[in-house]
Scaffold this motif. Structure first.
Motif, PDB file in Angstrom:
ATOM      1  N   LEU A 115       0.823  -1.216   0.000  1.00 53.88           N
ATOM      2  CA  LEU A 115       0.000   0.000   0.000  1.00 53.88           C
ATOM      3  C   LEU A 115       0.857   1.265   0.000  1.00 53.88           C
ATOM      4  CD1 LEU A 115      -2.835  -0.992   2.504  1.00 53.88           C
ATOM      5  CD2 LEU A 115      -2.842  -1.128   0.019  1.00 53.88           C
ATOM      6  N   ASN A 116       2.096   1.155   0.501  1.00 58.40           N
ATOM      7  CA  ASN A 116       2.977   2.323   0.563  1.00 58.40           C
ATOM      8  C   ASN A 116       3.884   2.463  -0.655  1.00 58.40           C
ATOM      9  OD1 ASN A 116       2.248   3.452   3.114  1.00 58.40           O
ATOM     10  ND2 ASN A 116       3.261   1.743   4.114  1.00 58.40           N
ATOM     11  N   ALA A 164       3.946   5.948  -1.942  1.00 58.12           N
ATOM     12  CA  ALA A 164       3.938   6.994  -0.918  1.00 58.12           C
ATOM     13  C   ALA A 164       4.739   8.208  -1.363  1.00 58.12           C
ATOM     14  CB  ALA A 164       4.498   6.438   0.393  1.00 58.12           C
ATOM     15  N   ARG A 172       0.221  10.414  -7.072  1.00 58.10           N
ATOM     16  CA  ARG A 172      -0.374  10.202  -5.760  1.00 58.10           C
ATOM     17  C   ARG A 172      -0.030  11.286  -4.744  1.00 58.10           C
ATOM     18  NH1 ARG A 172      -4.114   7.059  -7.103  1.00 58.10           N
ATOM     19  NH2 ARG A 172      -4.256   6.006  -5.078  1.00 58.10           N
ATOM     20  N   LEU A 230       0.064   3.329   6.858  1.00 51.09           N
ATOM     21  CA  LEU A 230       0.518   4.046   5.664  1.00 51.09           C
ATOM     22  C   LEU A 230       1.536   5.096   6.077  1.00 51.09           C
ATOM     23  CD1 LEU A 230      -2.969   4.570   3.958  1.00 51.09           C
ATOM     24  CD2 LEU A 230      -1.406   2.629   3.746  1.00 51.09           C
ATOM     25  N   THR A 275      -9.889   4.520  -2.413  1.00 48.81           N
ATOM     26  CA  THR A 275      -8.846   5.534  -2.329  1.00 48.81           C
ATOM     27  C   THR A 275      -9.025   6.338  -1.053  1.00 48.81           C
ATOM     28  OG1 THR A 275      -8.717   5.716  -4.740  1.00 48.81           O
ATOM     29  CG2 THR A 275      -7.792   7.526  -3.465  1.00 48.81           C
ATOM     30  N   ARG A 314      -1.851  13.412  -0.092  1.00 45.51           N
ATOM     31  CA  ARG A 314      -1.438  12.130  -0.677  1.00 45.51           C
ATOM     32  C   ARG A 314      -2.652  11.241  -0.872  1.00 45.51           C
ATOM     33  NH1 ARG A 314       4.454  11.359   0.099  1.00 45.51           N
ATOM     34  NH2 ARG A 314       5.192  13.305   1.039  1.00 45.51           N
ATOM     35  N   TRP A 316      -3.954   7.334  -1.509  1.00 48.84           N
ATOM     36  CA  TRP A 316      -3.520   5.970  -1.192  1.00 48.84           C
ATOM     37  C   TRP A 316      -4.552   4.960  -1.690  1.00 48.84           C
ATOM     38  CZ3 TRP A 316       1.065   6.068   1.747  1.00 48.84           C
ATOM     39  CH2 TRP A 316       1.360   7.269   2.374  1.00 48.84           C
ATOM     40  N   THR A 329      -6.423   1.750  -0.843  1.00 53.76           N
ATOM     41  CA  THR A 329      -6.729   0.994   0.376  1.00 53.76           C
ATOM     42  C   THR A 329      -7.076  -0.454   0.072  1.00 53.76           C
ATOM     43  OG1 THR A 329      -9.056   1.690   0.268  1.00 53.76           O
ATOM     44  CG2 THR A 329      -7.541   3.054   1.558  1.00 53.76           C
TER      45      THR A 329
END
Length: 997
Positions: free
Chosen positions: A329-330, A333, A654, A923, A941, A952, A954, A956
Motif C-alpha cells: 500500500l505504501n 507513498a 499520488r 501508511l 482511495t 497524498r 492511497w 486501500t
C-alpha cells in the motif's frame, strides 16, 4: 499275455444243458426235466448267468428229493435270481450283531459304486481290511463257505456280482448313503496311496476333502480300517498342525503388522513432524525473507521504485501479513520514478520533444538515445545516435520537433532529422569550436542555434538549412574570461520565449543578457550578479519575464526580467546542501525544479516569485544530478545524473503539491470528482479527481486572512464552507469549479473557527470555535444564512463538530478532553444529553450506524455506541499510534476507519465488529504530522493531508494497489534480483503477466 488269452463266448443251448446235467450225472444225481427246462429258459441268452446258475443248482441240490434235483427245490431256493440273495440274507441273519456289522462293512467295501452305471464288485487287498476287527475272520470264512465271496492269499472279492442286484438288503445299504460310500472309497484309495508313499505328509487329506471325510466320519461313525483311521487322524492332525502354524504365522503376521503399523505410525509421525517442521521452517524462512524484502523495498523505494514495489508485492504474496501489506500500500507513498538504464556512463542531459512523446538523453558514453515516452511509465528506446567521438554533453529539440541538436566534447554539435524517431539520420555538423561543446539551444523560430563551448566562446549559427549550418556571430561582452578549459567550468546559453533575449553563463558568478533581435549583431544588455560561486545553468520562465539561475553557492535565484535592461533579483532559494547544477520552470511557470550535487531534485512553488516555497524534495539518484526537465504537460520530470541513469518522475500521481504550508483538512465532493483542501497558507484549494491517476488543481480560494482549518460541502456539492483562524466562516458557490464565487462571510465567532459541518439534509451549518461556542445556521438561502442557536461551554473551546447520520444529534470535541452530545431535533432549541469523558479533539460519526469515534492526545481512538445517545457505551479503544491523534474518518460503509496522527502515520482499522477492531495497515510517506484523512466515496482511495504541505492519495484495496504496481513497472524483477532478495525460492515475478515488452 495277449497271445495266451482266449475269448470265451456264451454257452449254446446244448452246451448249457450239458453244463447242468453232466455234473449231476457224474455225482449220481438226476435233474428233473421240468427243472432243466426252467433253468435253460432262465439262463438262455443272459450274459454272466453261469455264476447264478451254479449257485441256484447248489441250493437246489441242498433241497433235492433223494437223488433228484427238482423244480420244487429250485423254486424253494429262490430261483435263479433269488437264490443268491436268499443265501446272503440267510447267512446274514445267522450272524450275531458284531458279525453283522463286520459283514456289512466288508460287503460294502467290496462294492464299487457306479457313476451313472450299475454298481460292480471290486477286489480289495487283505491289507485294506481292519485287522483289529475280532469278527473279521469268522465272517470271511462263512461268506466264503456260502460262496458269496472269493478269497485267495492276498485279495478278497464278491463271488457273484449278481449279489449286488439280487440281495435287497445290500441294495438298501448302497442306497442309504451313496455319497458317504464314495467318500469312504476315496478315503480308502487315499490311505492306500499314503501307505504306498511311506506315509508321506504330502499325501494326506487337506482342505475340502478332509472336511468331507471328517464330517462323514463324525456323522456316520463308519467302520474304518486301522490304516484308514490312522490316515484320517494323521490328516486331521496335520491340518491342526498346519492351522496352528497358520495361526502362529497369522499371529506373527499380526504382531509384525502391529509392529509395522506402529513403525508406520511412527514413520508417519516422523514424516508428519518432519513435514510440519519443514513447513514451520519454510514459514519461518518465508517470514524472514518477507521481512527482509520489506526492509529492502523501503530502502530501495527512492532509488529503484520498480524493484522496490515488486519486492513488497512478492513479500506480500509470500506472507500476506500486515507488514507486507503495508509495503504494497505504501509503494506510491512518494512520487514514482521510472529508470532508464541503457547508458553506460554519466547521463548529462534529458530533453522532451515539444509534443512530449519523445525524449532525448545524452551521456558521456558518447551516445544520444531516443525514447518513446507517450506512456512515461513504459518508455521504449527507439534509436541510438552514435556519430559523436567523445562524450555527449547536451541536446535540444527544435520548436517544431523535427530536428535534434547534440553537443559533444568532440568540439562539434550535430543536427539530426528525427521526423521518424525509429530512423533518425544526421543532417549536418556544426564545426568551429576548438574545445568541448557543452550546450546547444534553438531560437524559438528554429532558425538559429546557439552553442557554448569550453573554448570560451558562445556562438550563433544559422541552421535554417540544417544540412549546411554556418556561423552568424560570436558573443563578446568585452570581458577577458580567463579560465582553463575544464568540465567544471560551465558555458551555456538559453533563449527567452520571445527569441529577443539570450542569457549566457561562462563559468563565473554572473549571468549575461544579450539582445539577439538581430542574431547577426547581438549586443550585451546587462549582467546579473549576486551569486557567490560558479553559475551552472539558467532558465527562462514560460512568459519570459522570470529567469532562474543555479549556482555552486548552493542556491537558485529568481530574477525579474520584465525590463531586460534593468533586471531585479526576486528571491534566493535555499535548501540544497551542495552545488545547484540545474534549474527549469514547468510550463505554467508556477513550479521551479532544481537539481543538485546533493543528489536531490527540489520542487518550488514560484507562483509568487518574491516568496517562493519549497514544495517537495525528490530523492532517488545515487550521485550528483546534471539536469532536470519538465514534460510539456508538466506531469513528468526527467533528471540525469552521474549515477548513469535517467529518472522519469511522475508528478501527476499520488502526491498533490500546491499548498505552501500545512494542509489541515480535506473532503471529497458528493459527485466524487472534486477534492477540497484547507491549509495554513490561508487558502482552500479545489482539485479535479475525474481521473484519479492524474489529479489537477482547479482553483485556489483566497480571502481568509489567517489559516484555514476546515472545509465542508453540502450534500449537493454546490456550496463549500471554509473555517478559518480569522474568526470567520465563508461560503462559496462551486457551480463553476474553475471560478468559485464567495457567497457570504459569517463573522459571529470571537476566536478562530476550528470546524464546520453541514447537516445530512444540507439545511443547517454548524461551526465550532475556540471561543467556547458552536453556532448553528439555517442556510436554505446560502447568501443569507440565518442564526438558529448557539451552544456554549463554560470552560473549554470546541475543536470539532459532527452531525449524526439522521441529523438528530450533534457531537463536538472540546479542549477539556470531553465530547459533548446535543439533541438537535429542534435546531433552535438544542438540548445537551450526554458527555463522553476522557476524549476530545476530534469526533466523527459512522455513516450507517450509531457509532461515534473520538480522539485524544493520549494516543488512542475510542469507539462509542450511541444506540441510546443518553447512555453512551464505550465499544473499544484503538491503540497503535505513538503520538497525538489528529483525525479519524470512516469509509462510506462504516466498516473501515482511518486514523491520522503526529507520528506521521495513517492507520486503517477493520470495524466489521466494532467491539473488536483490527488494524489492517499502516501508511507511511508523510514527513510531518498528518492532520486529516478522507475516503473517496468508492472506498478504494484514501486522501490524507499533512504538515509537510502535501495531499497524498492511497490505495486501500490490496487488489487495486497490486494492479497499479503491475501496470506501472516497466520491467519485471530479474532472475538475478530475485535470487538476491529471495534466495532459495523459485523465481516468481509478481507481475510477469503484466509486463509489456
Amino acid at each position: 499275455m495277449q497271445e495266451s488269452q482266449v475269448l470265451v463266448g456264451p454257452l449254446t443251448g446244448d452246451e448249457l444243458r450239458e453244463a447242468i446235467i453232466q455234473p449231476a450225472v457224474r455225482a449220481g444225481y438226476t435233474v428233473e426235466s421240468a427243472l432243466l427246462a426252467t433253468l435253460c429258459t432262465n439262463a438262455d441268452g443272459r450274459a454272466g448267468v453261469l455264476p447264478l446258475l451254479s449257485h441256484a443248482l447248489l441250493e437246489t441240490w441242498r433241497r433235492r428229493r433223494g437223488n433228484t434235483l427238482t423244480l420244487a427245490g429250485f423254486q424253494a431256493s429262490g430261483g435263479m435270481d433269488g437264490a443268491l440273495g436268499q443265501t446272503a440274507e440267510t447267512l446274514y441273519a445267522s450272524l450275531d450283531v458284531g458279525q453283522q456289522a463286520s459283514a456289512k462293512a466288508l460287503i460294502l467295501r467290496l462294492t464299487a459304486l457306479g457313476e451313472g452305471t450299475e454298481d460292480t464288485k471290486r477286489r480289495i487287498g487283505r491289507g485294506e481290511l481292519d485287522a483289529d476287527d475280532p469278527h473279521l475272520d469268522a465272517v470271511l470264512e462263512r461268506l466264503a463257505v456260502a460262496r458269496l465271496i472269493t478269497l485267495d492269499c492276498d485279495t478278497v472279492e464278491l463271488t457273484h456280482e449278481a449279489l449286488i442286484r439280487s440281495w435287497p438288503r445290500l441294495h438298501r445299504w448302497l442306497s442309504e448313503d451313496r455319497e458317504g460310500l464314495r467318500i469312504h472309497h476315496r478315503l480308502t484309495e487315499a490311505t492306500t496311496a499314503w501307505e504306498t508313499l511311506d506315509r508321506d505328509p504330502g499325501a494326506l487329506y487337506r482342505g475340502t476333502r478332509l472336511a468331507l471325510a471328517r464330517d462323514w466320519a463324525q456323522r456316520c461313525d463308519p467302520p474304518l480300517s486301522t490304516p484308514e483311521r490312522r490316515f484320517l487322524e494323521a490328516s486331521i492332525a496335520a491340518e491342526v498342525a498346519e492351522r496352528s502354524l497358520v495361526q502362529r504365522r497369522a499371529r506373527r503376521l499380526r504382531q509384525l503388522l502391529v509392529v509395522l503399523t506402529v513403525l508406520l505410525l511412527l514413520a508417519f509421525a516422523a514424516v508428519g513432524y518432519a513435514v510440519h517442521a519443514q513447513r514451520l521452517a519454510a514459514q519461518e524462512r518465508n517470514i524472514a525473507l518477507s521481512q527482509k524484502a520489506v526492509a529492502e523495498a523501503a530502502a530501495l523505494r527512492a532509488t529503484n521504485p520498480a524493484l522496490a514495489a515488486q519486492l513488497g508485492l512478492a513479500a506480500y504474496r509470500l506472507v500476506p501479513a500486515s507488514q507486507t501489506r503495508d509495503s504494497v500500500l505504501n509503494a506510491f507513498a512518494t512520487p514514482y520514478a521510472t529508470r532508464l538504464t541503457a547508458h553506460t556512463d554519466v547521463t548529462t542531459r534529458a530533453v522532451f520533444r515539444p509534443d512530449g512523446r519523445l525524449l532525448a538523453t545524452t551521456s558521456r558514453d558518447g551516445t544520444a538515445r531516443l525514447w518513446e515516452v507517450g506512456d512515461p511509465h513504459h518508455p521504449r528506446e527507439v534509436a541510438v545516435l552514435s556519430s559523436h567521438t567523445a562524450p555527449v554533453q547536451g541536446a535540444v529539440f527544435s520548436p517544431d520537433g523535427r530536428l535534434l541538436a547534440t553537443a559533444s566534447w568532440d568540439s562539434t554539435a550535430r543536427l539530426w532529422d528525427v521526423t521518424e524517431p525509429h530512423q533518425p539520420h544526421e543532417l549536418g555538423v556544426v564545426a568551429g569550436h576548438t574545445d568541448a561543446v557543452y550546450s546547444v539551444a534553438f531560437s524559438p523560430d528554429g532558425n538559429v542555434l546557439v552553442t557554448g563551448s569550453a573554448d570560451r566562446t558562445i556562438r550563433l549559427w544559422d541552421v535554417s538549412d540544417p544540412r549546411e549550418p554556418h556561423p552568424l556571430a560570436t558573443l563578446d561582452d568585452g570581458v577577458d574570461h580567463r579560465w582553463a578549459s575544464n568540465i567544471n567550468k560551465p558555458v551555456g546559453a538559453i533563449w527567452s520565449p520571445s527569441g529577443a533575449t539570450l542569457a549566457t553563463i561562462t563559468g563565473d558568478t554572473s549571468v549575461r543578457l544579450w539582445d539577439v533581435s538581430n542574431p547577426h549583431q547581438p549586443h550585451h544588455l546587462t549582467t546579473l550578479t549576486g551569486h557567490t560561486d560558479v553559475i551552472w545553468s539558467v532558465a527562462f520562465g514560460p512568459d519570459g519575464r522570470a529567469l532562474a539561475s543555479a549556482s555552486a553557492d548552493r542556491t537558485a535565484r529568481l530574477w525579474d526580467l520584465t525590463d531586460p535592461q534593468q533586471p531585479q533579483q526576486l528571491a534566493v532559494l535555499t535548501g540544497h546542501t551542495n552545488d545547484v547544477i540545474s534549474a527549469t520552470f514547468n510550463p505554467d511557470r508556477h513550479v521551479l525544479a532544481t537539481g543538485s550535487t546533493d543528489r536531490t531534485v527540489r520542487l518550488w512553488d514560484v507562483s509568487n516569485p518574491r516568496q517562493p516555497r519549497e514544495l517537495t524534495s525528490l530523492a532517488g539518484h545515487t550521485d550528483m544530478i546534471w539536469s532536470v526537465a519538465f514534460s510539456p504537460d508538466a506531469r513528468t520530470l526527467a533528471s540525469t545524473s552521474d549515477d548513469g541513469t535517467v529518472r522519469l518522475t511522475d508528478l501527476s500521481g499520488r502526491v498533490l503539491t500546491g499548498h505552501t504550508s500545512a494542509v489541515y483538512s480535506l473532503m471529497f465532493s458528493p459527485d466524487r470528482r472534486t477534492l477540497a483542501t484547507a491549509s495554513a497558507d490561508r487558502t482552500a484549494r479545489l482539485w479535479d479527481l475525474t481521473d484519479p491517476q492524474r489529479p489537477q488543481q482547479l482553483a485556489v480560494l483566497t480571502g481568509h486572512t489567517d489559516e484555514v482549518f476546515a472545509t465542508a460541502s453540502n450534500p449537493r456539492g454546490d456550496i463549500l464552507a471554509t473555517a478559518s483562524a480569522d474568526h470567520t466562516v465563508r461560503l462559496w458557490d462551486l457551480t463553476d469549479l474553475h471560478q468559485p464565487r464567495p457567497l457570504v462571510t459569517l463573522a459571529d465567532h470571537a476566536e478562530g473557527v476550528t470546524a464546520v459541518a453541514f447537516s445530512p439534509d444540507g439545511t443547517v451549518l454548524a461551526s465550532s470555535s475556540t471561543d467556547r461556542t458552536i453556532r448553528l445556521w439555517r442556510i436554505t438561502d446560502p447568501r443569507q444564512p440565518r442564526p438558529l442557536a448557539t451552544l456554549s461551554s463554560e470552560s473549554a473551546g470546541f475543536m470539532s463538530v459532527a452531525f449524526s447520520p439522521d441529523g438528530a444529534l450533534l457531537a463536538a470535541g472540546s479542549t477539556d478532553r470531553t465530547t459533548q452530545l446535543w439533541d438537535i431535533t429542534n435546531t433552535e432549541q438544542p438540548q445537551p444529553i450526554a458527555t463522553l469523558p476522557g476524549h476530545s479533539t476530534a469526533t466523527s460519526f459512522s455513516p450507517h450506524d450509531w457509532v461515534l469515534v473520538t480522539m485524544s492526545p493520549d494516543h488512542t481512538v475510542r469507539l462509542w455506541d450511541l444506540a441510546n445517545p443518553r447512555k453512551p457505551k464505550s465499544l473499544a479503544s484503538l491503540p497503535g499510534h505513538t503520538a497525538t491523534i489528529q483525525n479519524a474518518a470512516f469509509n462510506s460503509t462504516g466498516t473501515v476507519l482511518a486514523t491520522t496522527g503526529n507520528d506521521h502515520t495513517t492507520r486503517l482499522w477493520n470495524l466489521a465488529n466494532p467491539r473488536h477492531p483490527e488494524q489492517t495497515a499502516t501508511l507511511t510517506g508523510h514527513t510531518d504530522t498528518i492532520h486529516a484523512a478522507a475516503f473517496h466515496p468508492d472506498n478504494t482511495t484514501l486522501a490524507t493531508t499533512g504538515a509537510d504541505h502535501t495531499i497524498r492519495l492511497w490505495d486501500t484495496s490490496i487488489e487495486q494497489a497490486t494492479a497499479r504496481i503491475c501496470n506501472v513497472i516497466d520491467r519485471p524483477i530479474t532472475q538475478a534480483e530475485w535470487d538476491h532478495h529471495f534466495p532459495g525460492l523459485h523465481y516468481q515475478p509478481p507481475c510477469r503477466q503484466n509486463h509489456r515488452d
